[in-house]
Scaffold this motif. Sequence first.
Motif, PDB file in Angstrom:
ATOM      1  N   ASP A 206       0.846  -1.435   0.097  1.00 35.99           N
ATOM      2  CA  ASP A 206       0.064   0.005  -0.003  1.00 35.99           C
ATOM      3  C   ASP A 206       0.784   1.143  -0.046  1.00 35.99           C
ATOM      4  N   ALA A 207       2.113   1.204  -0.254  1.00 40.12           N
ATOM      5  CA  ALA A 207       2.865   2.260  -0.202  1.00 40.12           C
ATOM      6  C   ALA A 207       2.670   3.241  -1.376  1.00 40.12           C
ATOM      7  N   LYS A 208       2.909   4.618  -0.730  1.00 40.24           N
ATOM      8  CA  LYS A 208       2.545   5.632  -1.626  1.00 40.24           C
ATOM      9  C   LYS A 208       3.844   6.397  -2.258  1.00 40.24           C
ATOM     10  N   PHE A 209       3.865   7.153  -3.208  1.00 39.22           N
ATOM     11  CA  PHE A 209       5.057   7.867  -3.579  1.00 39.22           C
ATOM     12  C   PHE A 209       4.696   9.299  -3.571  1.00 39.22           C
ATOM     13  N   ILE A 210       5.390  10.118  -2.633  1.00 42.88           N
ATOM     14  CA  ILE A 210       4.729  11.695  -2.697  1.00 42.88           C
ATOM     15  C   ILE A 210       6.115  12.291  -3.134  1.00 42.88           C
ATOM     16  N   ILE A 211       5.921  13.235  -4.073  1.00 39.23           N
ATOM     17  CA  ILE A 211       6.765  14.130  -4.738  1.00 39.23           C
ATOM     18  C   ILE A 211       6.590  15.579  -4.207  1.00 39.23           C
ATOM     19  N   ALA A 212       7.794  16.184  -3.722  1.00 43.69           N
ATOM     20  CA  ALA A 212       7.501  17.456  -3.417  1.00 43.69           C
ATOM     21  C   ALA A 212       8.698  18.189  -4.418  1.00 43.69           C
ATOM     22  N   GLY A 213       8.036  19.371  -4.844  1.00 42.18           N
ATOM     23  CA  GLY A 213       8.777  20.156  -5.794  1.00 42.18           C
ATOM     24  C   GLY A 213       8.099  20.625  -7.074  1.00 42.18           C
ATOM     25  N   LYS A 214       8.558  21.573  -7.976  1.00 40.91           N
ATOM     26  CA  LYS A 214       8.052  21.723  -9.060  1.00 40.91           C
ATOM     27  C   LYS A 214       9.189  21.895 -10.280  1.00 40.91           C
ATOM     28  N   GLY A 215       8.846  21.964 -11.513  1.00 44.90           N
ATOM     29  CA  GLY A 215       9.980  21.897 -12.400  1.00 44.90           C
ATOM     30  C   GLY A 215       9.381  21.690 -13.855  1.00 44.90           C
ATOM     31  N   LYS A 216      10.321  21.963 -14.971  1.00 41.68           N
ATOM     32  CA  LYS A 216       9.611  21.885 -16.245  1.00 41.68           C
ATOM     33  C   LYS A 216       9.200  20.471 -16.733  1.00 41.68           C
ATOM     34  N   TYR A 217       9.423  19.408 -16.087  1.00 42.44           N
ATOM     35  CA  TYR A 217       9.196  18.022 -16.262  1.00 42.44           C
ATOM     36  C   TYR A 217       7.950  17.764 -15.705  1.00 42.44           C
ATOM     37  N   GLU A 218       7.149  18.477 -14.951  1.00 41.84           N
ATOM     38  CA  GLU A 218       6.135  18.071 -14.169  1.00 41.84           C
ATOM     39  C   GLU A 218       4.812  17.701 -15.044  1.00 41.84           C
ATOM     40  N   THR A 219       4.664  18.420 -16.083  1.00 43.02           N
ATOM     41  CA  THR A 219       3.455  17.869 -17.163  1.00 43.02           C
ATOM     42  C   THR A 219       3.870  16.603 -17.477  1.00 43.02           C
ATOM     43  N   GLN A 220       5.120  16.198 -18.018  1.00 41.56           N
ATOM     44  CA  GLN A 220       5.280  14.595 -18.529  1.00 41.56           C
ATOM     45  C   GLN A 220       5.278  13.649 -17.472  1.00 41.56           C
ATOM     46  N   LEU A 221       5.662  13.922 -16.259  1.00 38.50           N
ATOM     47  CA  LEU A 221       5.367  12.891 -15.157  1.00 38.50           C
ATOM     48  C   LEU A 221       4.156  12.595 -14.753  1.00 38.50           C
ATOM     49  N   ARG A 222       3.387  13.755 -14.752  1.00 43.79           N
ATOM     50  CA  ARG A 222       1.672  13.732 -14.433  1.00 43.79           C
ATOM     51  C   ARG A 222       1.211  12.737 -15.689  1.00 43.79           C
ATOM     52  N   GLU A 223       1.565  12.956 -16.839  1.00 46.87           N
ATOM     53  CA  GLU A 223       1.152  11.931 -17.907  1.00 46.87           C
ATOM     54  C   GLU A 223       1.492  10.625 -17.700  1.00 46.87           C
ATOM     55  N   LEU A 224       2.776  10.587 -17.114  1.00 50.01           N
ATOM     56  CA  LEU A 224       3.174   8.991 -16.990  1.00 50.01           C
ATOM     57  C   LEU A 224       2.376   8.287 -15.852  1.00 50.01           C
ATOM     58  N   VAL A 225       2.093   9.235 -14.889  1.00 47.38           N
ATOM     59  CA  VAL A 225       0.949   8.574 -13.793  1.00 47.38           C
ATOM     60  C   VAL A 225      -0.180   8.111 -14.373  1.00 47.38           C
ATOM     61  N   ASN A 226      -0.941   8.862 -15.476  1.00 52.82           N
ATOM     62  CA  ASN A 226      -1.970   8.433 -15.864  1.00 52.82           C
ATOM     63  C   ASN A 226      -1.558   7.385 -16.796  1.00 52.82           C
ATOM     64  N   LYS A 227      -0.681   7.286 -17.587  1.00 50.23           N
ATOM     65  CA  LYS A 227      -0.416   6.181 -18.423  1.00 50.23           C
ATOM     66  C   LYS A 227      -0.284   4.770 -17.714  1.00 50.23           C
ATOM     67  N   PHE A 228       0.488   4.799 -16.679  1.00 51.99           N
ATOM     68  CA  PHE A 228       0.740   3.503 -15.884  1.00 51.99           C
ATOM     69  C   PHE A 228      -0.312   3.617 -14.820  1.00 51.99           C
ATOM     70  N   LYS A 229      -1.406   4.284 -14.761  1.00 52.64           N
ATOM     71  CA  LYS A 229      -2.664   4.101 -14.026  1.00 52.64           C
ATOM     72  C   LYS A 229      -2.266   4.063 -12.490  1.00 52.64           C
ATOM     73  N   VAL A 230      -1.311   4.924 -12.015  1.00 53.60           N
ATOM     74  CA  VAL A 230      -0.977   4.932 -10.819  1.00 53.60           C
ATOM     75  C   VAL A 230      -1.456   6.143  -9.884  1.00 53.60           C
ATOM     76  N   GLN A 231      -2.506   6.813 -10.572  1.00 55.32           N
ATOM     77  CA  GLN A 231      -3.211   7.982  -9.805  1.00 55.32           C
ATOM     78  C   GLN A 231      -3.389   8.019  -8.138  1.00 55.32           C
ATOM     79  N   ASN A 232      -3.481   6.595  -8.054  1.00 55.93           N
ATOM     80  CA  ASN A 232      -4.004   6.540  -6.368  1.00 55.93           C
ATOM     81  C   ASN A 232      -2.835   6.205  -5.780  1.00 55.93           C
ATOM     82  N   LYS A 233      -1.449   6.113  -6.350  1.00 53.90           N
ATOM     83  CA  LYS A 233      -0.357   5.889  -5.430  1.00 53.90           C
ATOM     84  C   LYS A 233       0.690   6.951  -5.817  1.00 53.90           C
ATOM     85  N   VAL A 234       0.525   7.884  -6.488  1.00 53.10           N
ATOM     86  CA  VAL A 234       1.442   8.808  -6.562  1.00 53.10           C
ATOM     87  C   VAL A 234       0.976  10.292  -6.525  1.00 53.10           C
ATOM     88  N   ILE A 235       1.518  11.083  -5.425  1.00 53.35           N
ATOM     89  CA  ILE A 235       0.949  12.412  -4.957  1.00 53.35           C
ATOM     90  C   ILE A 235       1.940  13.470  -5.275  1.00 53.35           C
TER      91      ILE A 235
END
Length: 348
Positions: A206-235
Amino acid sequence: MTVKKIAICAAQIPFNYGGAEILVEELNKQLRLRGFESEIINIPFKWYPKQQLVNNALVWRMIDLTESNGEKIDRVICTKYPTYAVKHPNKIVWLFHQHRPIYDLFGTKYSDFRDTAEDFAYTQQIKNIDNNTLIEAKKIFTISQNVTNRLKKFNNINSEVLYPPTKYEGKYYNENYGEYIFVAGRLDPLKRLDLMIQAMKYVKSDAKFIIAGKGKYETQLRELVNKFKVQNKVIFKGFVSDEELLKLYANCFAVYFAPKDEDYGFITIEAFKSKKPVITTNDSGGVLEFVENEKNGFIVNNNPREIARRVDYLYDNRDICKKFGQKGYEKVKEILWDKTIEKLTKEY
Protein backbone atom coordinates in the motif's frame (compact mmCIF):
# COMPACT_ATOMS: atom_id res chain seq x y z
CA MET A 1 46.26 38.45 4.95
CA THR A 2 43.01 38.22 6.87
CA VAL A 3 40.05 37.29 4.67
CA LYS A 4 37.11 39.46 5.59
CA LYS A 5 35.21 40.62 2.48
CA ILE A 6 34.11 37.78 0.19
CA ALA A 7 32.26 37.76 -3.13
CA ILE A 8 30.39 34.53 -3.93
CA CYS A 9 30.17 34.13 -7.69
CA ALA A 10 26.98 32.47 -8.92
CA ALA A 11 25.29 31.85 -12.25
CA GLN A 12 21.55 31.25 -12.31
CA ILE A 13 19.04 30.54 -15.04
CA PRO A 14 16.36 33.19 -14.34
CA PHE A 15 13.17 31.80 -12.79
CA ASN A 16 14.88 28.48 -12.03
CA TYR A 17 15.65 27.59 -8.44
CA GLY A 18 17.28 24.41 -7.22
CA GLY A 19 20.04 22.89 -5.14
CA ALA A 20 22.81 25.13 -6.47
CA GLU A 21 20.87 28.30 -5.68
CA ILE A 22 20.02 27.01 -2.21
CA LEU A 23 23.68 26.19 -1.55
CA VAL A 24 24.86 29.64 -2.66
CA GLU A 25 22.32 31.34 -0.41
CA GLU A 26 23.22 29.13 2.53
CA LEU A 27 26.95 29.71 2.03
CA ASN A 28 26.32 33.45 2.12
CA LYS A 29 24.24 33.08 5.27
CA GLN A 30 26.83 30.92 7.03
CA LEU A 31 29.67 33.30 6.16
CA ARG A 32 27.74 36.25 7.57
CA LEU A 33 26.89 34.34 10.74
CA ARG A 34 30.63 33.97 11.32
CA GLY A 35 31.39 37.66 10.87
CA PHE A 36 32.43 37.78 7.22
CA GLU A 37 31.22 40.50 4.86
CA SER A 38 29.87 38.41 1.99
CA GLU A 39 27.82 39.19 -1.08
CA ILE A 40 26.38 37.03 -3.86
CA ILE A 41 27.38 38.21 -7.33
CA ASN A 42 24.76 36.58 -9.56
CA ILE A 43 24.81 36.89 -13.34
CA PRO A 44 22.03 35.30 -15.44
CA PHE A 45 23.10 32.19 -17.32
CA LYS A 46 21.89 31.11 -20.75
CA TRP A 47 23.17 28.09 -22.68
CA TYR A 48 21.53 28.69 -26.06
CA PRO A 49 22.39 29.50 -28.74
CA LYS A 50 25.72 27.83 -28.01
CA GLN A 51 27.72 30.99 -28.57
CA GLN A 52 26.08 32.26 -25.37
CA LEU A 53 28.13 29.75 -23.38
CA VAL A 54 31.30 31.49 -24.52
CA ASN A 55 29.78 34.95 -24.15
CA ASN A 56 28.79 34.18 -20.56
CA ALA A 57 32.40 33.33 -19.72
CA LEU A 58 33.61 36.55 -21.34
CA VAL A 59 31.20 38.57 -19.20
CA TRP A 60 32.68 37.03 -16.05
CA ARG A 61 36.20 37.60 -17.37
CA MET A 62 35.57 41.32 -17.83
CA ILE A 63 34.15 41.92 -14.38
CA ASP A 64 36.46 43.56 -11.83
CA LEU A 65 35.83 42.03 -8.41
CA THR A 66 39.11 43.10 -6.84
CA GLU A 67 37.38 46.00 -5.11
CA SER A 68 33.99 47.64 -4.70
CA ASN A 69 33.23 51.25 -3.79
CA GLY A 70 36.90 51.78 -3.02
CA GLU A 71 37.12 48.81 -0.64
CA LYS A 72 39.17 45.72 -1.36
CA ILE A 73 37.40 42.40 -1.91
CA ASP A 74 39.65 39.89 -0.18
CA ARG A 75 38.43 36.73 -1.90
CA VAL A 76 36.07 35.37 -4.51
CA ILE A 77 34.49 31.93 -4.19
CA CYS A 78 33.46 30.60 -7.59
CA THR A 79 30.87 27.86 -7.86
CA LYS A 80 30.16 26.57 -11.38
CA TYR A 81 30.66 27.33 -15.04
CA PRO A 82 31.31 30.07 -16.03
CA THR A 83 31.83 31.91 -12.72
CA TYR A 84 35.41 30.71 -12.35
CA ALA A 85 36.40 32.71 -15.44
CA VAL A 86 36.52 35.78 -13.19
CA LYS A 87 39.98 37.24 -12.55
CA HIS A 88 41.04 37.73 -8.93
CA PRO A 89 44.36 37.35 -7.11
CA ASN A 90 42.70 35.34 -4.34
CA LYS A 91 40.28 33.12 -6.25
CA ILE A 92 38.94 29.96 -4.61
CA VAL A 93 36.77 27.50 -6.52
CA TRP A 94 34.14 25.35 -4.81
CA LEU A 95 33.06 23.51 -7.95
CA PHE A 96 29.43 22.42 -8.10
CA HIS A 97 29.85 21.28 -11.71
CA GLN A 98 31.22 22.29 -15.10
CA HIS A 99 29.03 22.54 -18.19
CA ARG A 100 28.21 18.85 -18.19
CA PRO A 101 26.70 18.58 -21.72
CA ILE A 102 30.22 18.87 -23.21
CA TYR A 103 31.76 16.46 -20.73
CA ASP A 104 30.11 13.44 -19.11
CA LEU A 105 26.70 14.02 -20.71
CA PHE A 106 28.06 14.42 -24.23
CA GLY A 107 26.42 11.98 -26.62
CA THR A 108 23.46 11.30 -24.33
CA LYS A 109 19.86 12.45 -24.55
CA TYR A 110 20.66 14.98 -21.82
CA SER A 111 23.08 16.94 -24.05
CA ASP A 112 22.38 19.22 -27.01
CA PHE A 113 25.95 18.82 -28.29
CA ARG A 114 26.53 16.45 -31.18
CA ASP A 115 29.51 15.09 -33.10
CA THR A 116 29.65 17.95 -35.62
CA ALA A 117 32.40 20.37 -36.58
CA GLU A 118 30.45 23.34 -35.18
CA ASP A 119 29.79 21.66 -31.84
CA PHE A 120 33.40 20.47 -31.65
CA ALA A 121 34.57 24.08 -31.99
CA TYR A 122 32.33 25.19 -29.12
CA THR A 123 33.38 22.31 -26.88
CA GLN A 124 37.03 23.13 -27.46
CA GLN A 125 36.45 26.77 -26.58
CA ILE A 126 34.67 25.88 -23.36
CA LYS A 127 37.30 23.29 -22.41
CA ASN A 128 40.02 25.88 -23.00
CA ILE A 129 38.16 28.33 -20.77
CA ASP A 130 37.96 25.67 -18.04
CA ASN A 131 41.58 24.58 -18.38
CA ASN A 132 42.97 28.11 -18.32
CA THR A 133 40.77 29.75 -15.67
CA LEU A 134 40.37 26.96 -13.13
CA ILE A 135 44.11 26.64 -12.61
CA GLU A 136 44.27 30.34 -11.67
CA ALA A 137 42.58 29.47 -8.38
CA LYS A 138 44.60 29.36 -5.16
CA LYS A 139 42.62 26.25 -4.23
CA ILE A 140 40.04 24.08 -6.00
CA PHE A 141 37.43 22.27 -3.95
CA THR A 142 34.56 20.24 -5.35
CA ILE A 143 31.26 19.23 -3.79
CA SER A 144 31.85 15.48 -4.30
CA GLN A 145 34.30 12.81 -5.33
CA ASN A 146 32.23 12.44 -8.48
CA VAL A 147 32.92 16.04 -9.51
CA THR A 148 36.59 15.66 -8.55
CA ASN A 149 36.84 12.54 -10.71
CA ARG A 150 35.29 14.30 -13.70
CA LEU A 151 37.64 17.26 -13.36
CA LYS A 152 40.64 14.94 -13.32
CA LYS A 153 39.34 12.77 -16.17
CA PHE A 154 38.38 15.52 -18.60
CA ASN A 155 40.77 18.36 -17.64
CA ASN A 156 43.58 16.64 -15.73
CA ILE A 157 43.10 19.12 -12.87
CA ASN A 158 43.42 18.03 -9.24
CA SER A 159 40.96 19.11 -6.57
CA GLU A 160 39.89 18.39 -3.00
CA VAL A 161 36.44 17.16 -2.00
CA LEU A 162 34.53 19.41 0.40
CA TYR A 163 31.02 18.08 0.97
CA PRO A 164 28.36 20.80 1.38
CA PRO A 165 26.16 20.73 4.47
CA THR A 166 22.44 21.20 3.97
CA LYS A 167 20.24 24.23 4.40
CA TYR A 168 18.41 22.73 7.36
CA GLU A 169 21.40 21.55 9.38
CA GLY A 170 20.35 20.85 12.95
CA LYS A 171 16.64 20.83 12.11
CA TYR A 172 16.13 17.31 10.76
CA TYR A 173 14.28 14.82 12.91
CA ASN A 174 12.75 11.36 12.73
CA GLU A 175 9.14 10.97 13.81
CA ASN A 176 7.85 7.80 12.18
CA TYR A 177 8.33 5.28 9.36
CA GLY A 178 5.01 5.98 7.69
CA GLU A 179 3.13 4.84 4.61
CA TYR A 180 5.02 6.59 1.81
CA ILE A 181 8.35 6.78 0.04
CA PHE A 182 9.46 10.36 -0.58
CA VAL A 183 11.51 12.57 -2.87
CA ALA A 184 12.00 16.34 -2.95
CA GLY A 185 13.58 18.66 -5.50
CA ARG A 186 13.31 20.19 -8.93
CA LEU A 187 11.31 18.10 -11.40
CA ASP A 188 13.86 17.56 -14.14
CA PRO A 189 14.55 14.64 -16.52
CA LEU A 190 17.99 14.06 -14.99
CA LYS A 191 16.35 13.26 -11.64
CA ARG A 192 14.59 10.27 -13.27
CA LEU A 193 11.40 10.33 -11.28
CA ASP A 194 9.87 8.53 -14.26
CA LEU A 195 11.60 5.33 -13.09
CA MET A 196 9.90 5.49 -9.72
CA ILE A 197 6.51 6.34 -11.21
CA GLN A 198 6.79 3.32 -13.47
CA ALA A 199 7.93 1.21 -10.50
CA MET A 200 4.75 2.13 -8.63
CA LYS A 201 2.86 0.11 -11.25
CA TYR A 202 4.55 -3.00 -9.86
CA VAL A 203 4.43 -2.12 -6.15
CA LYS A 204 2.22 -4.67 -4.39
CA SER A 205 2.10 -3.04 -0.97
CA ASP A 206 0.00 0.00 0.00
CA ALA A 207 3.03 2.30 -0.28
CA LYS A 208 2.49 5.75 -1.77
CA PHE A 209 5.05 7.88 -3.60
CA ILE A 210 5.07 11.54 -2.55
CA ILE A 211 6.89 14.10 -4.72
CA ALA A 212 7.64 17.60 -3.37
CA GLY A 213 8.83 20.19 -5.87
CA LYS A 214 8.08 21.85 -9.18
CA GLY A 215 9.81 21.98 -12.54
CA LYS A 216 9.59 21.85 -16.31
CA TYR A 217 9.16 18.06 -16.29
CA GLU A 218 5.99 18.02 -14.19
CA THR A 219 3.58 17.77 -17.11
CA GLN A 220 5.37 14.72 -18.51
CA LEU A 221 5.49 13.08 -15.09
CA ARG A 222 1.75 13.57 -14.63
CA GLU A 223 1.19 12.03 -18.06
CA LEU A 224 3.23 9.00 -16.95
CA VAL A 225 1.10 8.68 -13.84
CA ASN A 226 -1.97 8.47 -16.06
CA LYS A 227 -0.25 6.15 -18.53
CA PHE A 228 0.69 3.63 -15.83
CA LYS A 229 -2.62 4.10 -14.01
CA VAL A 230 -1.03 4.91 -10.64
CA GLN A 231 -3.09 8.01 -9.83
CA ASN A 232 -3.96 6.52 -6.44
CA LYS A 233 -0.31 5.81 -5.63
CA VAL A 234 1.56 8.97 -6.68
CA ILE A 235 1.01 12.32 -4.97
CA PHE A 236 2.40 15.64 -6.27
CA LYS A 237 2.82 18.13 -3.42
CA GLY A 238 4.33 21.00 -5.42
CA PHE A 239 6.39 23.51 -3.47
CA VAL A 240 6.22 22.93 0.26
CA SER A 241 7.27 25.07 3.21
CA ASP A 242 10.47 24.34 5.09
CA GLU A 243 8.45 22.99 7.99
CA GLU A 244 6.42 20.66 5.78
CA LEU A 245 9.52 19.44 3.96
CA LEU A 246 11.18 18.43 7.22
CA LYS A 247 7.98 16.73 8.34
CA LEU A 248 7.71 14.79 5.07
CA TYR A 249 11.25 13.52 5.57
CA ALA A 250 10.55 12.75 9.22
CA ASN A 251 7.55 10.53 8.46
CA CYS A 252 8.43 8.64 5.28
CA PHE A 253 9.61 5.04 5.49
CA ALA A 254 12.28 5.63 2.81
CA VAL A 255 13.54 8.09 0.21
CA TYR A 256 13.91 7.44 -3.52
CA PHE A 257 16.75 9.28 -5.23
CA ALA A 258 18.14 7.88 -8.49
CA PRO A 259 19.35 10.77 -10.69
CA LYS A 260 21.61 10.32 -13.69
CA ASP A 261 25.22 10.68 -12.46
CA GLU A 262 24.35 13.33 -9.85
CA ASP A 263 27.06 15.83 -8.90
CA TYR A 264 26.36 15.43 -5.17
CA GLY A 265 22.74 15.04 -4.17
CA PHE A 266 21.42 16.95 -1.16
CA ILE A 267 18.46 14.62 -1.01
CA THR A 268 20.71 11.76 0.08
CA ILE A 269 22.11 13.84 2.92
CA GLU A 270 18.67 15.07 3.97
CA ALA A 271 17.32 11.52 3.99
CA PHE A 272 20.16 10.23 6.15
CA LYS A 273 20.01 13.24 8.49
CA SER A 274 16.36 12.23 8.95
CA LYS A 275 17.47 8.62 9.53
CA LYS A 276 15.71 7.24 6.47
CA PRO A 277 17.06 4.60 4.02
CA VAL A 278 17.62 5.55 0.38
CA ILE A 279 16.77 3.57 -2.75
CA THR A 280 19.03 4.55 -5.65
CA THR A 281 20.49 3.11 -8.86
CA ASN A 282 24.00 2.00 -9.76
CA ASP A 283 24.62 5.00 -12.04
CA SER A 284 23.49 7.79 -9.72
CA GLY A 285 26.93 9.35 -9.32
CA GLY A 286 27.53 11.31 -6.12
CA VAL A 287 24.69 9.49 -4.35
CA LEU A 288 26.85 6.36 -4.36
CA GLU A 289 29.44 8.08 -2.18
CA PHE A 290 26.96 7.68 0.68
CA VAL A 291 24.51 4.88 -0.07
CA GLU A 292 25.84 1.40 0.70
CA ASN A 293 23.82 -1.50 -0.62
CA GLU A 294 21.94 -3.42 2.08
CA LYS A 295 23.58 -1.31 4.79
CA ASN A 296 21.83 2.07 4.67
CA GLY A 297 19.73 1.58 1.55
CA PHE A 298 19.51 -0.27 -1.73
CA ILE A 299 21.46 0.20 -4.96
CA VAL A 300 19.59 -1.36 -7.88
CA ASN A 301 19.64 -1.48 -11.67
CA ASN A 302 17.50 0.91 -13.72
CA ASN A 303 14.67 -1.58 -13.57
CA PRO A 304 11.23 -0.48 -12.34
CA ARG A 305 10.36 -3.99 -11.18
CA GLU A 306 13.53 -4.21 -9.11
CA ILE A 307 12.85 -0.81 -7.58
CA ALA A 308 9.31 -1.93 -6.78
CA ARG A 309 10.60 -5.02 -4.97
CA ARG A 310 12.82 -2.87 -2.76
CA VAL A 311 9.95 -0.50 -2.03
CA ASP A 312 7.75 -3.41 -0.95
CA TYR A 313 10.53 -4.91 1.14
CA LEU A 314 11.13 -1.71 3.10
CA TYR A 315 7.40 -1.06 3.44
CA ASP A 316 6.95 -4.53 4.96
CA ASN A 317 10.06 -4.29 7.18
CA ARG A 318 10.03 -1.04 9.13
CA ASP A 319 12.65 -2.43 11.52
CA ILE A 320 15.04 -2.57 8.54
CA CYS A 321 14.12 1.00 7.65
CA LYS A 322 15.10 2.07 11.15
CA LYS A 323 18.34 0.08 11.06
CA PHE A 324 19.35 1.37 7.64
CA GLY A 325 18.34 4.92 8.55
CA GLN A 326 20.55 4.95 11.63
CA LYS A 327 23.52 3.74 9.60
CA GLY A 328 22.84 6.42 7.03
CA TYR A 329 22.86 9.05 9.76
CA GLU A 330 26.24 7.85 11.00
CA LYS A 331 27.57 8.24 7.45
CA VAL A 332 26.72 11.96 7.14
CA LYS A 333 26.58 13.33 10.68
CA GLU A 334 29.99 15.05 10.38
CA ILE A 335 29.06 17.09 7.29
CA LEU A 336 28.81 20.44 9.08
CA TRP A 337 29.20 24.12 8.20
CA ASP A 338 32.02 24.97 10.63
CA LYS A 339 34.53 22.77 8.78
CA THR A 340 33.29 23.98 5.39
CA ILE A 341 33.63 27.68 6.19
CA GLU A 342 37.04 27.14 7.76
CA LYS A 343 38.38 25.56 4.57
CA LEU A 344 36.81 28.13 2.24
CA THR A 345 38.22 31.11 4.17
CA LYS A 346 41.71 30.02 5.20
CA GLU A 347 44.86 31.21 3.42
CA TYR A 348 46.34 29.10 0.60
